[in-house]
Design an enzyme around this catalytic site. Structure first.
Site, PDB file in Angstrom:
ATOM      1  N   ASP A 217      33.874  30.914  44.307  1.00 25.58           N
ATOM      2  CA  ASP A 217      35.108  30.114  44.326  1.00 25.58           C
ATOM      3  C   ASP A 217      36.063  30.565  45.428  1.00 25.58           C
ATOM      4  O   ASP A 217      37.251  30.249  45.393  1.00 25.58           O
ATOM      5  CB  ASP A 217      35.803  30.164  42.962  1.00 25.58           C
ATOM      6  CG  ASP A 217      36.123  31.593  42.507  1.00 25.58           C
ATOM      7  OD1 ASP A 217      35.739  32.545  43.231  1.00 25.58           O
ATOM      8  OD2 ASP A 217      36.728  31.750  41.439  1.00 25.58           O
TER       9      ASP A 217
ATOM     10  N   GLU B 141      36.053  47.513  41.273  1.00 28.32           N
ATOM     11  CA  GLU B 141      35.692  47.865  42.649  1.00 28.32           C
ATOM     12  C   GLU B 141      35.632  49.378  42.832  1.00 28.32           C
ATOM     13  O   GLU B 141      34.729  49.913  43.494  1.00 28.32           O
ATOM     14  CB  GLU B 141      36.699  47.248  43.626  1.00 28.32           C
ATOM     15  CG  GLU B 141      36.686  45.722  43.656  1.00 28.32           C
ATOM     16  CD  GLU B 141      37.471  45.072  42.526  1.00 28.32           C
ATOM     17  OE1 GLU B 141      37.494  43.841  42.445  1.00 28.32           O
ATOM     18  OE2 GLU B 141      38.065  45.815  41.707  1.00 28.32           O
TER      19      GLU B 141
END
Length: 326
Positions: free
Chosen positions: A187, A272
Site C-alpha cells: 500500500d 524494525e
C-alpha cells in the site's frame, strides 16, 4: 521525369503483387466461391483465434520493450512484500507493478497472508512481466487484526517477511549472489530514484518516509554524514525508530546472519529494531536521499471502498458476477 518513371514502376509492382496475393487467396481459401455456412463459421473462428494470438504477441512485445534489460553488473533488488486478500488488492499490485517494471534487476518476492496461494495473485504474477517468487503463510489467529482494530495494534506482515528471508537463505549463495533486500508494502508509493539509491547498499541504508506516524514525514537525522537520532513523534528513543519502508539491507548480511528475523512478540513500534539491532549499529547506517532530506517513498494507503450496495445485493440473492475479477 526520372522520379515520375520510378513512381510508375513502383505502382506497377504494387499492382502485380496485390493481384498475385488476391489470386492466392482465391485458390487457397475459395474466396468468392460458394461455401457452406459451417465452412464460413470455421473460417471465421480460425480468423478470430489468429487475431487473438496476434494481439497477445503484440502485448508481450510491448511488455518486453517496457521492461529494462537485466544488467549482470548490477546487484539485484529483492523486494519482500506481504499481501492479503481484500477488495483493493489487485488494484494495489497493479499500481506497484507499473513501477517495478521500470527497475532493472528486480526480484519481487510476494508473500500472501493465506493458507494457500490464491488464484487471483497467481494469475496476476504470471502476467505481470516481472521476475517473481510466490509464497504464502498464514498469520497466527491471535495476531490477526480484527476489522475494527487500528493498524498499529499488532505487528503486521511478520510471518510473511520471515518466510521471504527464509527463501533467500535457502535459494541464494553467499559467494555467488549480490544484492540488497528491501521490505516493501503493497500500500506504499515508490519513486524510481529510491531503487537506484538503495541498490549499492554496503550494510544497512536508511532514508525518510513520507505520510507516516501521523506526521508529514519521519527521518533519520544526519550530522557530518552519520545518523545521530530519529525525527519521529512516537518514542524517538527506540534503537531504530524507523518505518519498514525506510531501510534496505545488503544481501550478504542476511545470508551471513541466518538466525536473524523479525520478532512476532514485540512491543509496538519495535518491529524494525527486532531485526536491525542484530545486523548493524546506528553509527554504521548509510544515509541516502541527500543525507535523509528527500522523501522517495510514501505511506499512501488506498482508501477502503464502501460496499454498501454490494452487500444489499448479496442479501437479496443477486450478488455481482463472481467470475469477473476485480
Amino acid at each position: 521525369m526520372v522520379r515520375l518513371l520510378s513512381l510508375k514502376k513502383l505502382l506497377m509492382v504494387y499492382f502485380v503483387m496485390s493481384t498475385g496475393a488476391l489470386l492466392w487467396l482465391i485458390l487457397n481459401f475459395g474466396l468468392f466461391c460458394d461455401t457452406s455456412s459451417k465452412e464460413e463459421e470455421t473460417l471465421l473462428t480460425k480468423t478470430k483465434d489468429l487475431r487473438q494470438w496476434e494481439e497477445r504477441l503484440r502485448r508481450r512485445e510491448r511488455d518486453l520493450l517496457k521492461k529494462p534489460q537485466e544488467d549482470a553488473n548490477l546487484p539485484t533488488i529483492y523486494a519482500i512484500m506481504p499481501t492479503h486478500t481484500r477488495h483493493v488488492q489487485k488494484a494495489e499490485l497493479t499500481r506497484l507493478a507499473q513501477t517495478f517494471l521500470h527497475v532493472k534487476n528486480f526480484h519481487w518476492i510476494l508473500v500472501e497472508d493465506s493458507d494457500s496461494q490464491t488464484d487471483l495473485v497467481t494469475r496476476f504474477l504470471a502476467s505481470c512481466g516481472i521476475k517473481y517468487t510466490h509464497l504464502n503463510i498464514k498469520t497466527p489467529e491471535n495476531y490477526q487484526l480484527k476489522e475494527t482494530d487500528p493498524n498499529w495494534l499488532k505487528p503486521r506482515g511478520v510471518e510473511q517477511r520471515n518466510v521471504g528471508l527464509q527463501w533467500l537463505r535457502e535459494n541464494l549463495d553467499l559467494d555467488r549472489d549480490r544484492g540488497v533486500v528491501y521490505f516493501a508494502d503493497d500500500d506504499n508509493t515508490y519513486s524510481l530514484q529510491l531503487f537506484d539509491e538503495m541498490r549499492h547498499t554496503r550494510g544497512v541504508s536508511v532514508w525518510p518516509v513520507g505520510l507516516v506516524g501521523g506526521m508529514r514525514f519521519e527521518r533519520p537525522v544526519v550530522e557530518h554524514g552519520k545518523v545521530v537520532r530519529w525525527y519521529t513523534y512516537w518514542r524517538p528513543e527506540r534503537p531504530f525508530a524507523i518505518d519498514m519502508a525506510g531501510f534496505a539491507v545488503n544481501l550478504q548480511l542476511i545470508l551471513e546472519n541466518r538466525q536473524v528475523k523479525f520478532e512476532l512478540r514485540v512491543r509496538r513500534g519495535y518491529l524494525e529494531s527486532s531485526l536491525l539491532q542484530h545486523l548493524v549499529t546506528m553509527d554504521e547506517l548509510e544515509p541516502l536521499a541527500d543525507n535523509c532530506t528527500k522523501v522517495l517513498v510514501w505511506h499512501t494507503r488506498t482508501e477502503k471502498p464502501k460496499m454498501k450496495q454490494e452487500n444489499f445485493l448479496i442479501q437479496a440473492g443477486r450478488p455481482s458476477d463472481p467470475r469477473i475479477e476485480v
